[in-house]
Structure formats: structure tokens, C-alpha cells
Design a protein around this motif. Structure first.
Motif, PDB file in Angstrom:
ATOM      1  N   ARG A   1      19.067 -20.383  -1.262  1.00  0.00           N
ATOM      2  CA  ARG A   1      19.152 -18.959  -1.337  1.00  0.00           C
ATOM      3  C   ARG A   1      20.843 -18.705  -1.743  1.00  0.00           C
ATOM      4  N   GLN A   2      21.581 -19.565  -1.851  1.00  0.00           N
ATOM      5  CA  GLN A   2      22.952 -19.322  -2.367  1.00  0.00           C
ATOM      6  C   GLN A   2      23.033 -19.244  -3.866  1.00  0.00           C
ATOM      7  N   THR A   3      22.001 -19.969  -4.528  1.00  0.00           N
ATOM      8  CA  THR A   3      22.183 -20.232  -5.883  1.00  0.00           C
ATOM      9  C   THR A   3      21.074 -19.416  -6.808  1.00  0.00           C
ATOM     10  N   VAL A   4      20.333 -18.561  -5.954  1.00  0.00           N
ATOM     11  CA  VAL A   4      19.603 -17.746  -6.600  1.00  0.00           C
ATOM     12  C   VAL A   4      19.755 -16.375  -6.359  1.00  0.00           C
ATOM     13  N   TYR A   5      19.247 -15.359  -6.557  1.00  0.00           N
ATOM     14  CA  TYR A   5      19.358 -13.849  -5.959  1.00  0.00           C
ATOM     15  C   TYR A   5      18.052 -13.436  -5.418  1.00  0.00           C
ATOM     16  N   ILE A   6      17.964 -13.025  -4.114  1.00  0.00           N
ATOM     17  CA  ILE A   6      16.709 -12.757  -3.530  1.00  0.00           C
ATOM     18  C   ILE A   6      16.957 -10.871  -2.933  1.00  0.00           C
ATOM     19  N   ALA A   7      15.876 -10.269  -3.583  1.00  0.00           N
ATOM     20  CA  ALA A   7      15.926  -8.832  -3.166  1.00  0.00           C
ATOM     21  C   ALA A   7      14.258  -8.492  -2.851  1.00  0.00           C
ATOM     22  N   ASN A   8      14.183  -7.216  -2.563  1.00  0.00           N
ATOM     23  CA  ASN A   8      12.941  -6.847  -2.356  1.00  0.00           C
ATOM     24  C   ASN A   8      12.655  -5.176  -2.973  1.00  0.00           C
ATOM     25  N   ILE A   9      11.482  -4.754  -3.415  1.00  0.00           N
ATOM     26  CA  ILE A   9      10.955  -3.740  -4.071  1.00  0.00           C
ATOM     27  C   ILE A   9      11.758  -2.552  -3.313  1.00  0.00           C
ATOM     28  N   VAL A  10      11.622  -2.449  -1.889  1.00  0.00           N
ATOM     29  CA  VAL A  10      12.102  -1.403  -1.204  1.00  0.00           C
ATOM     30  C   VAL A  10      13.261  -2.201  -0.280  1.00  0.00           C
ATOM     31  N   LYS A  11      14.212  -1.524   0.303  1.00  0.00           N
ATOM     32  CA  LYS A  11      15.313  -2.203   0.830  1.00  0.00           C
ATOM     33  C   LYS A  11      15.291  -1.753   2.368  1.00  0.00           C
ATOM     34  N   CYS A  12      14.391  -0.894   2.690  1.00  0.00           N
ATOM     35  CA  CYS A  12      14.374  -0.490   4.171  1.00  0.00           C
ATOM     36  C   CYS A  12      12.882  -0.873   4.523  1.00  0.00           C
ATOM     37  N   ARG A  13      12.924  -1.263   5.992  1.00  0.00           N
ATOM     38  CA  ARG A  13      11.607  -1.786   6.403  1.00  0.00           C
ATOM     39  C   ARG A  13      10.502  -0.526   6.719  1.00  0.00           C
ATOM     40  N   PRO A  14       9.413  -0.766   5.788  1.00  0.00           N
ATOM     41  CA  PRO A  14       8.246  -0.025   6.396  1.00  0.00           C
ATOM     42  C   PRO A  14       7.680  -0.163   7.884  1.00  0.00           C
ATOM     43  N   PRO A  15       7.530   0.757   8.446  1.00  0.00           N
ATOM     44  CA  PRO A  15       6.988   0.771   9.744  1.00  0.00           C
ATOM     45  C   PRO A  15       5.846  -0.065  10.042  1.00  0.00           C
ATOM     46  N   LYS A  16       5.899  -1.010  11.086  1.00  0.00           N
ATOM     47  CA  LYS A  16       4.837  -2.052  11.210  1.00  0.00           C
ATOM     48  C   LYS A  16       4.447  -2.817  10.164  1.00  0.00           C
ATOM     49  N   ASN A  17       5.400  -2.931   9.227  1.00  0.00           N
ATOM     50  CA  ASN A  17       5.272  -3.748   8.173  1.00  0.00           C
ATOM     51  C   ASN A  17       4.003  -3.510   7.091  1.00  0.00           C
ATOM     52  N   ARG A  18       3.790  -2.065   7.038  1.00  0.00           N
ATOM     53  CA  ARG A  18       2.714  -1.787   6.307  1.00  0.00           C
ATOM     54  C   ARG A  18       3.229  -1.702   4.827  1.00  0.00           C
ATOM     55  N   ASP A  19       2.290  -1.821   3.871  1.00  0.00           N
ATOM     56  CA  ASP A  19       2.757  -1.923   2.236  1.00  0.00           C
ATOM     57  C   ASP A  19       3.802  -0.722   2.241  1.00  0.00           C
ATOM     58  N   PRO A  20       4.816  -0.600   1.417  1.00  0.00           N
ATOM     59  CA  PRO A  20       5.531   0.193   0.998  1.00  0.00           C
ATOM     60  C   PRO A  20       4.791   1.426   0.304  1.00  0.00           C
ATOM     61  N   LEU A  21       4.922   2.645   0.559  1.00  0.00           N
ATOM     62  CA  LEU A  21       4.206   3.774  -0.372  1.00  0.00           C
ATOM     63  C   LEU A  21       4.670   3.815  -1.579  1.00  0.00           C
ATOM     64  N   PRO A  22       3.746   4.374  -2.463  1.00  0.00           N
ATOM     65  CA  PRO A  22       4.459   4.506  -3.910  1.00  0.00           C
ATOM     66  C   PRO A  22       5.692   5.564  -3.829  1.00  0.00           C
ATOM     67  N   GLU A  23       5.686   6.421  -3.424  1.00  0.00           N
ATOM     68  CA  GLU A  23       6.723   7.170  -3.133  1.00  0.00           C
ATOM     69  C   GLU A  23       8.087   6.572  -2.639  1.00  0.00           C
ATOM     70  N   GLU A  24       7.767   5.612  -1.853  1.00  0.00           N
ATOM     71  CA  GLU A  24       9.214   4.900  -1.301  1.00  0.00           C
ATOM     72  C   GLU A  24       9.508   3.893  -2.330  1.00  0.00           C
ATOM     73  N   GLN A  25       8.385   3.237  -2.796  1.00  0.00           N
ATOM     74  CA  GLN A  25       8.854   2.339  -3.992  1.00  0.00           C
ATOM     75  C   GLN A  25       9.877   3.329  -4.996  1.00  0.00           C
ATOM     76  N   GLN A  26       9.137   4.291  -5.459  1.00  0.00           N
ATOM     77  CA  GLN A  26       9.692   5.335  -6.533  1.00  0.00           C
ATOM     78  C   GLN A  26      11.271   5.559  -6.089  1.00  0.00           C
ATOM     79  N   ALA A  27      11.361   5.995  -4.918  1.00  0.00           N
ATOM     80  CA  ALA A  27      12.667   6.367  -4.533  1.00  0.00           C
ATOM     81  C   ALA A  27      13.580   5.311  -4.370  1.00  0.00           C
ATOM     82  N   CYS A  28      13.235   3.937  -4.090  1.00  0.00           N
ATOM     83  CA  CYS A  28      14.064   2.713  -4.141  1.00  0.00           C
ATOM     84  C   CYS A  28      14.225   2.013  -5.408  1.00  0.00           C
ATOM     85  N   ILE A  29      13.417   1.897  -6.196  1.00  0.00           N
ATOM     86  CA  ILE A  29      13.238   1.089  -7.443  1.00  0.00           C
ATOM     87  C   ILE A  29      14.563   0.896  -8.323  1.00  0.00           C
ATOM     88  N   GLY A  30      15.313   2.226  -8.482  1.00  0.00           N
ATOM     89  CA  GLY A  30      16.574   2.392  -9.016  1.00  0.00           C
ATOM     90  C   GLY A  30      17.411   1.124  -8.677  1.00  0.00           C
TER      91      GLY A  30
END
Ligand code: URA
Length: 185
Positions: free
Chosen positions: A75-104
Motif C-alpha cells: 500500500r506504500q507503492t500504489v495509491y488506494i482510493a474510493n469512489i465516495v470518501k465518506c462512509r455510507p450508513p450501514k455500508n450500503r452502496d453509495p447512491l448515484p447522487e453521492e457518487q456524483q457529488a464526490c467523483i470530482g
């Protein structure tokens, strides 16, 4: 780390663009080498990630670390990130509008890191970066070349914990991603 990177991180850490900001403990910006040639993109932080502020630190993350180690990375020689940067409650899939708000933020991270290869971990990331109808069991390990970056998808480590019979296929995908770094794009 450049000024541009630090200001992107600061902006992201103060983000209130979607309701996930109300329930987060930490923004999970990403981890690794900001000059990495290989970038991994997951879905969104879970409970452990939210508490620590780092992606893939729970059970799925331990499996990801094992795959990285097995192909000579970390994990030091690669970079790891996520589609959304804040936890969706109860680990549900991030909603399209949350993805849209974060993807930039993720697009700006990619523009600064300039990876040769992106590996999507699971369906959610692969739908964003490869094909809106992406089927992991069918399309894992396939490659697309977009905007100068080789992009592929594989099983999410959490799915591999549930279905260990897919582990050999995932290992082949990780090996292919590592090998892609050695090819001249
Ligand atoms: N699952 C993800 O997709 N990302 C994390 O950071 C942790 C679990």
C-alpha cells in the motif's frame, strides 16, 4: 506532496457536498504513493475505514494487502482510493447522487497522480470507470485504454471473503495489473 495535492486534500476533508458528511467520523481521502503507477479504486469506506480515515483497513483490506504482497507491491507503492470518501450508513452502496457529488475529487487525484494503470475493485468502481453495465464475473480482467490510462476491474476483496472460489481469478487479475506496468503504453 505538491501544494495542489494538499489543497485538494484540505478541500475534500472539509466537504459538505452530500448528506454523508453528517454521519462520517473521518473523510477517507486515500493512501499510498502520490506518484504511483498503479491505482486501486474501491467503493467507499466501511466502519473501520471511517474510524481510521484510511481506505481498506478492515478484513477486506487485509486481503487486499495480501494480494499486493503476492505480486510484489504494497500500500506504500500504489495509491488506494474510493469512489465516495465518506462512509455510507450501514455500508450500503453509495447512491448515484453521492457518487456524483464526490467523483470530482477522485478525478482530480487521478489527474495529479497520473497512474499508468487503474484497477477497479468491485462492481461500483468498474461501473464508473469501465462500463455502466459491468458484470464482474464476466468482465473481470478485461482492459480498456482511456485518456492514456489502462483500466481493468476485478472482484471486490469483500466479495472474495464471501466467495473464496473466485480468489484464483482475482490473483490472475492482480498479476496482470502488475505486469501491465512493465509494458510500454
Ligand atoms: N471497501 C471499499 O470499497 N473501500 C474501503 O475503503 C473499504 C472497504
Amino acid at each position: 506532496m505538491t501544494n495542489e495535492w494538499s489543497s485538494l486534500k484540505a478541500e475534500c476533508e472539509g466537504c459538505r457536498a452530500c448528506p454523508l458528511c453528517e454521519t462520517r467520523t473521518n473523510v477517507v481521502f486515500g493512501v499510498g504513493d502520490t506518484g504511483a503507477e498503479l491505482m486501486f479504486i474501491g467503493e467507499g469506506p466501511g466502519e473501520r475505514e471511517d474510524l481510521k480515515g484510511e481506505p481498506f483497513v478492515g478484513r477486506a483490506g487485509m486481503l487486499l494487502d495480501q494480494y499486493l504482497l503476492a505480486v510484489g507491491l504494497s500500500r506504500q507503492t500504489v495509491y488506494i482510493a474510493n469512489i465516495v470518501k465518506c462512509r455510507p450508513p450501514k455500508n450500503r452502496d453509495p447512491l448515484p447522487e453521492e457518487q456524483q457529488a464526490c467523483i470530482g475529487y477522485l478525478h482530480r487525484q487521478i489527474a495529479l497522480i497520473k497512474p499508468k494503470v487503474i484497477m477497479c475493485l468491485g462492481r461500483i468502481a468498474a461501473k464508473v470507470f469501465i462500463d455502466p453495465d459491468f458484470k464482474v464475473t464476466v468482465q473481470h480482467g478485461e482492459w480498456v485504454y482511456r485518456d492514456g490510462i489502462w483500466i481493468t476491474g476485478t472482484f471486490h476483496p469483500a466479495a472474495l471473503l464471501r466467495n473464496p472460489n473466485q480468489k484464483p481469478d482475482a490473483f490472475a487479475d492482480f498479476t496482470a495489473a502488475r505486469d501491465k506496468l512493465l509494458e510500454r503504453a
